[in-house]
Write a protein that holds these residues in place. Structure first.
Motif, PDB file in Angstrom:
ATOM      1  N   ILE A 134      22.306 -20.657  16.928  1.00 23.94           N
ATOM      2  CA  ILE A 134      23.398 -19.697  16.739  1.00 23.94           C
ATOM      3  C   ILE A 134      24.581 -20.067  17.627  1.00 23.94           C
ATOM      4  O   ILE A 134      25.731 -20.088  17.174  1.00 23.94           O
ATOM      5  N   GLU A 135      24.318 -20.378  18.875  1.00 24.62           N
ATOM      6  CA  GLU A 135      25.389 -20.772  19.789  1.00 24.62           C
ATOM      7  C   GLU A 135      26.081 -22.049  19.309  1.00 24.62           C
ATOM      8  O   GLU A 135      27.312 -22.154  19.372  1.00 24.62           O
ATOM      9  N   GLY A 136      25.301 -23.010  18.826  1.00 21.02           N
ATOM     10  CA  GLY A 136      25.875 -24.250  18.317  1.00 21.02           C
ATOM     11  C   GLY A 136      26.767 -24.015  17.107  1.00 21.02           C
ATOM     12  O   GLY A 136      27.848 -24.588  16.988  1.00 21.02           O
ATOM     13  N   ARG A 190      28.282 -21.130  16.298  1.00 21.68           N
ATOM     14  CA  ARG A 190      29.460 -20.360  16.718  1.00 21.68           C
ATOM     15  C   ARG A 190      30.489 -21.213  17.450  1.00 21.68           C
ATOM     16  O   ARG A 190      31.662 -20.842  17.513  1.00 21.68           O
ATOM     17  N   SER A 191      30.067 -22.346  17.983  1.00 20.70           N
ATOM     18  CA  SER A 191      31.013 -23.226  18.677  1.00 20.70           C
ATOM     19  C   SER A 191      31.881 -24.030  17.709  1.00 20.70           C
ATOM     20  O   SER A 191      32.875 -24.626  18.118  1.00 20.70           O
ATOM     21  N   GLN A 236      18.331 -19.001  18.966  1.00 16.83           N
ATOM     22  CA  GLN A 236      19.493 -18.642  19.786  1.00 16.83           C
ATOM     23  C   GLN A 236      20.371 -19.843  20.090  1.00 16.83           C
ATOM     24  O   GLN A 236      21.603 -19.750  20.044  1.00 16.83           O
ATOM     25  N   ALA A 237      19.765 -20.992  20.387  1.00 17.15           N
ATOM     26  CA  ALA A 237      20.546 -22.205  20.658  1.00 17.15           C
ATOM     27  C   ALA A 237      21.299 -22.652  19.406  1.00 17.15           C
ATOM     28  O   ALA A 237      22.449 -23.105  19.484  1.00 17.15           O
ATOM     29  N   GLU A 253      30.863 -18.653  11.362  1.00 22.93           N
ATOM     30  CA  GLU A 253      30.355 -17.362  11.833  1.00 22.93           C
ATOM     31  C   GLU A 253      28.918 -17.182  11.358  1.00 22.93           C
ATOM     32  O   GLU A 253      28.574 -17.570  10.246  1.00 22.93           O
TER      33      GLU A 253
END
Length: 85
Positions: A23-25, A27-28, A20-21, A33
């Motif tokens: 994925i967030e990184g 997406r930033s 999850q971390a 994508e």
């Protein structure tokens, strides 16, 4: 004036406890994508950039995210883009 459009895809292998971390990184990042793979830790990622240098930069950034085991370029395509006047 003309430019380029670069489309790339990657498979990002990650530690299951950091998915999850990561994925967030990803997406930033501008033009990045995530399209799936969170359940297996093998993320399918696309990048849309203006230059080849930006592709390399984004891949390097992804590889340095905590928990990323490997980021492998699978596909890269570019073509010229004509801007409208």
């Amino acid at each position: 004036m003309s430019g380029e459009c670069h489309i790339s895809s990657l498979v990002v292998h990650s530690r299951s406890d950091r998915v999850q971390a990561i994925i967030e990184g990803i997406r930033s990042l501008e033009g990045a994508e995530v399209h799936g793979g969170a359940d297996t830790g093998k993320l399918i990622v696309t990048l849309e950039t203006d230059t080849e240098g930006q592709v390399v930069e984004r891949i390097n950034t992804i590889q340095l995210l905590d928990g990323v085991l490997a980021a492998t370029l699978v596909f890269h395509h570019f073509e010229p883009v004509q801007e409208r006047e």
